[in-house]
Design a protein around this motif. Structure first.
Motif, PDB file in Angstrom:
ATOM      1  N   ASN A  45       1.429  -8.459  -3.455  1.00 50.10           N
ATOM      2  CA  ASN A  45       0.095  -8.910  -3.084  1.00 50.10           C
ATOM      3  C   ASN A  45      -0.055 -10.408  -3.268  1.00 50.10           C
ATOM      4  OD1 ASN A  45      -2.405  -7.190  -2.375  1.00 50.10           O
ATOM      5  ND2 ASN A  45      -1.110  -5.827  -3.568  1.00 50.10           N
ATOM      6  N   ARG A  66       0.815  -1.204   0.000  1.00 50.82           N
ATOM      7  CA  ARG A  66       0.000   0.000   0.000  1.00 50.82           C
ATOM      8  C   ARG A  66       0.854   1.261   0.000  1.00 50.82           C
ATOM      9  NH1 ARG A  66      -4.914   1.022   4.033  1.00 50.82           N
ATOM     10  NH2 ARG A  66      -5.954  -0.389   2.609  1.00 50.82           N
ATOM     11  N   ILE A 122       3.845  -4.078  -6.938  1.00 48.19           N
ATOM     12  CA  ILE A 122       2.785  -4.133  -5.937  1.00 48.19           C
ATOM     13  C   ILE A 122       1.950  -5.408  -6.090  1.00 48.19           C
ATOM     14  CG2 ILE A 122       0.628  -3.022  -5.287  1.00 48.19           C
ATOM     15  CD1 ILE A 122       2.069  -0.348  -5.795  1.00 48.19           C
ATOM     16  N   MET A 123       1.677  -5.773  -7.347  1.00 40.54           N
ATOM     17  CA  MET A 123       0.877  -6.977  -7.577  1.00 40.54           C
ATOM     18  C   MET A 123       1.628  -8.225  -7.109  1.00 40.54           C
ATOM     19  SD  MET A 123      -2.048  -6.268  -8.887  1.00 40.54           S
ATOM     20  CE  MET A 123      -2.753  -4.661  -9.176  1.00 40.54           C
ATOM     21  N   LEU A 178       5.918  -0.291 -11.247  1.00 40.16           N
ATOM     22  CA  LEU A 178       5.363  -0.100  -9.900  1.00 40.16           C
ATOM     23  C   LEU A 178       4.180  -1.033  -9.673  1.00 40.16           C
ATOM     24  CD1 LEU A 178       5.405   1.548  -7.300  1.00 40.16           C
ATOM     25  CD2 LEU A 178       3.969   3.244  -8.402  1.00 40.16           C
ATOM     26  N   ILE A 179       3.271  -1.096 -10.658  1.00 35.92           N
ATOM     27  CA  ILE A 179       2.103  -1.968 -10.509  1.00 35.92           C
ATOM     28  C   ILE A 179       2.544  -3.421 -10.402  1.00 35.92           C
ATOM     29  CG2 ILE A 179       0.171  -2.945 -11.775  1.00 35.92           C
ATOM     30  CD1 ILE A 179      -0.859  -0.415 -12.399  1.00 35.92           C
ATOM     31  N   GLY A 208       3.266   2.791  -3.354  1.00 41.59           N
ATOM     32  CA  GLY A 208       2.791   3.652  -4.420  1.00 41.59           C
ATOM     33  C   GLY A 208       2.425   5.051  -3.975  1.00 41.59           C
TER      34      GLY A 208
END
Lengths: 355, 334
Positions: free
Chosen positions: A339, A273, A335-336, A331-332, A276
């Motif tokens: 996750n 979280r 983060i993914m 970045l995505i 980003g």
């Protein structure tokens, strides 16, 4: 219609009224789509969204009308509700799918090994080339420091709430942790700005940003750790205490190891979280085109700020714009992956609660 | 049972010495325990102190700025903290923040409740699980990426909608469009709606999952259709959950910074039309003005940040008050 007349002849003891066959919804859907396309062709509408809207309206109205005739008003209402729920789902999927699709399509243009391993030093905005090495370095350092600050505080607070907390203090802590979850990131940034930079007169640094990120991270860690500690069966604690083990050793040797999988998951989701977050970094770390490996001194790049800077400098096109999208994709992806790994750990190490 | 009557031949139980009795009465007082309790309680107190410190330091810096402000801080339409004399006020920001958040809520809440119902009650079980997972992932997409996407994809696609609203509803004045790029408060509201969909969906989904099966089965047994089951047993049970989920979403919308800063073309003015450029939000204004701000300007921005802090505190506090009636679900993990 034939169905309706059929049921009329049935004995009145029949429990079910007439029902439309299963393919009814599909038939109406196909009819609505065809009619919608036909109307938009006839009226010369060129938008790709309009025919879908017309078809959706036709579908809802058509299935309500036919169903009300054959099955009765209540069934018709049920069908309308079902279609509205489906419409809500499809409506939400469109922008979210478009977001992912756009990011991937635009991002892969310049994303390669060179991009990941070079900085922006002495690359002009309009020039192609350059990369995000300095930004990745900065993001990892800032997020790492924030994690080092936030995790002990967060986990200890959760232990206090679950194992010791009774009375007013625990209630107050619970409430304010919940409220803290909703603090806008820019407010956390302003707080560190006024304390660290304006009052203590420190300069921009990665560490200042880390402190703001830690403020955003603490409540998330507390809440997820709390949930996990509550899942640990009381029998385990009681067995350990009955053997004469002190409470603090019980917590460290029995409670924490039992729930470590869930706690790790919570921490990784918290990291995902804050990784980003742009606003606090904008206020406290600023950005640079050069590699700065020291998080305690001078501005430092980070992925979100890199995206913002390239976007602002690009004017919506050119090499800088492509770089912004490639950094967004990185970045995505980061983060993914965090996750997915976190959820994998959660499934693998789920505490056996016997449920 | 009295010990003496139990077995007369057993040795008498040793009486605890005074020191031992004292230790037993005090309970766990081993040094390790004391240190550990101290550490964990200390962290809890630290969280409280942190919240207090945020309020205190923001108030301190804000008071510096407001005391020099020549205009009314709450009603002035100017933002000129570097001027002589400095004049600034938050009226425009408050207007923009509230309006864009209301638009976002009006769009997002019905759709999010629809998706939550879809996941829990309509979709096939496997599909529902997958969608829930995807929505979870989408909650993690950073706002800066939403901003990039909003500028590239959303804003151009809104031109059609803006034209339509202008043609048919332009007479109201609220939907009047003079033809600039669609980067107004309405566009911001729509983008915010997309951004807060995941959190509202997640929290309402959790609530709908907890509806007692008995309620639903009782309704089904009475011959209710699926919609009637939802209206009679699911929605009444989940009402407080939906309200607090919406308020959590509202909290996010109020404080959203980067996406708004990228999409909105701000002017420091209130415009009756939602389609024409005008307005700004607290967070957006801080992000856009911070870089060029004078020392006085920074304090002024902190003052506006304090207002945002108080508003989000109230909204989130209210949401938590409602949600704490049912302790099991919380948006913190969503």
């Amino acid at each position: 219609m034939s169905n309706a007349s059929l049921t009329d002849q049935r004995p009145p003891s029949s429990l079910r009224g007439a029902t439309l066959p299963k393919w009814f919804a599909w038939a109406v859907a196909a009819g609505a789509v065809l009619l919608g396309l036909g109307i938009s062709f006839a009226a010369g509408l060129d938008s790709s969204i309009q025919w879908a809207l017309i078809a959706a309206v036709l579908f809802v109205a058509g299935s309500y009308g036919i169903s009300a005739k054959v099955e009765g008003r209540r069934q018709a209402k049920d069908r309308t509700a079902t279609s509205l729920v489906w419409v809500a789902f499809l409506l939400a999927i469109i922008p979210l799918a478009s977001l992912i699709w756009t990011t991937v399509k635009r991002g892969v243009k310049v994303l390669d090994g060179y991009f990941l391993t070079h900085s922006m030093g002495y690359v002009r905005d309009t020039e192609p080339g350059g990369g995000i090495y300095h930004a990745i370095l900065g993001t990892l350092e800032q997020v790492g420091i924030a994690t080092v600050i936030a995790v002990p505080i967060g986990v200890l607070t959760a232990i206090y709430l679950v194992e010791y907390g009774r009375g007013k203090l625990a209630k107050a802590v619970t409430f304010f942790v919940d409220v803290m979850t909703g603090i806008p990131s820019i407010v956390a940034g302003l707080f560190i700005l006024s304390l660290w930079i304006l009052i203590l007169d420190m300069g921009y640094s990665g560490f200042a940003g880390s402190m703001a990120l830690a403020i955003l991270m603490i409540p998330v860690v507390v809440r997820s750790t709390e949930e996990m500690l509550k899942l640990v069966p009381n029998e385990l604690r009681e067995a350990s205490l009955a053997l004469g083990v002190p409470k603090w050793r019980t917590i460290i040797k029995v409670v924490l190891p039992t729930s470590i999988g869930g706690i790790t998951t919570g921490i990784m989701l918290a990291i995902a979280r804050i990784a980003g977050e742009t606003a606090p970094v904008l206020l406290l770390v600023w950005v640079t085109n050069l590699i700065n490996a020291n998080p305690f001194k001078d501005p430092q790049a980070s992925l979100p700020m890199y995206i913002y800077l390239q976007f602002i400098n690009s004017g919506g096109q050119g090499a800088a714009y492509d770089r912004a999208w490639a950094a967004a994709l990185t970045l995505i992806a980061f983060i993914m992956i965090l996750n997915l790994v976190a959820r994998g750990i959660a499934r693998w190490k789920a505490p056996k609660t016997g449920r | 049972m009295d010990i003496s009557t139990q077995n007369p031949t057993s040795p008498p139980t040793p009486q605890p010495t005074e020191a031992e009795a004292k230790r037993a009465a005090r309970g766990a007082t081993r040094p390790g325990d004391r240190i550990f309790v101290g550490l964990s309680r200390g962290s809890g107190i630290f969280v409280l102190v942190l919240m207090g410190a945020i309020a205190a330091f923001l108030t301190y810096r804000a008071s510096i700025a407001i005391s020099k402000d020549e205009a009314n801080f709450f009603t002035s339409f100017d933002w000129n903290p570097a001027g002589v004399p400095p004049e600034f006020g938050i009226a425009v920001l408050a207007f923009g923040t509230v309006v864009s958040s209301i638009i976002a809520m009006a769009i997002a809440v019905p759709i999010a409740v629809g998706i939550a119902l879809f996941i829990t009650h309509y979709a096939p079980r496997k599909l529902g699980g997958t969608i829930a997972f995807v929505v979870d992932l989408l909650a993690a997409v950073p706002s800066i990426v939403y901003g990039l996407w909003g500028v590239l994809v959303l804003v151009p696609h809104l031109n059609g909608l803006y034209g339509w609203l202008d043609t048919y509803l332009g007479w109201t004045g609220v939907f009047e469009w003079s033809g600039g790029p669609a980067r107004s408060l309405l566009a911001v509201g729509i983008l915010l709606a997309i951004m807060i969909l995941p959190i509202i969906t997640n929290v309402s989904r959790e609530v709908f999952r907890q509806v007692p099966r008995m309620h639903e089965e009782a309704a089904l047994a009475l011959g209710a259709t699926r919609w009637e089951v939802i209206r009679m047993s699911v929605l009444p049970f989940g009402r407080s959950g939906i309200i607090s989920a919406s308020m959590l979403g509202l909290g996010r919308a109020l404080g959203e910074t980067m996406a708004v800063a990228m999409v909105l073309s701000p002017t420091f003015d209130i415009n009756a039309s939602l389609l024409d450029a005008g307005g700004g939000t607290f967070a957006q204004n801080i992000a856009s003005k911070f870089n060029e701000a004078s020392p006085m300007g920074r304090d002024a921005l902190i003052a506006s940040g304090l207002v945002l802090f108080v508003i989000t505190l109230l909204v989130n506090g209210a949401a938590r008050m409602i949600i704490s009636r049912r302790k099991e679900y919380s948006g913190a993990n969503a």
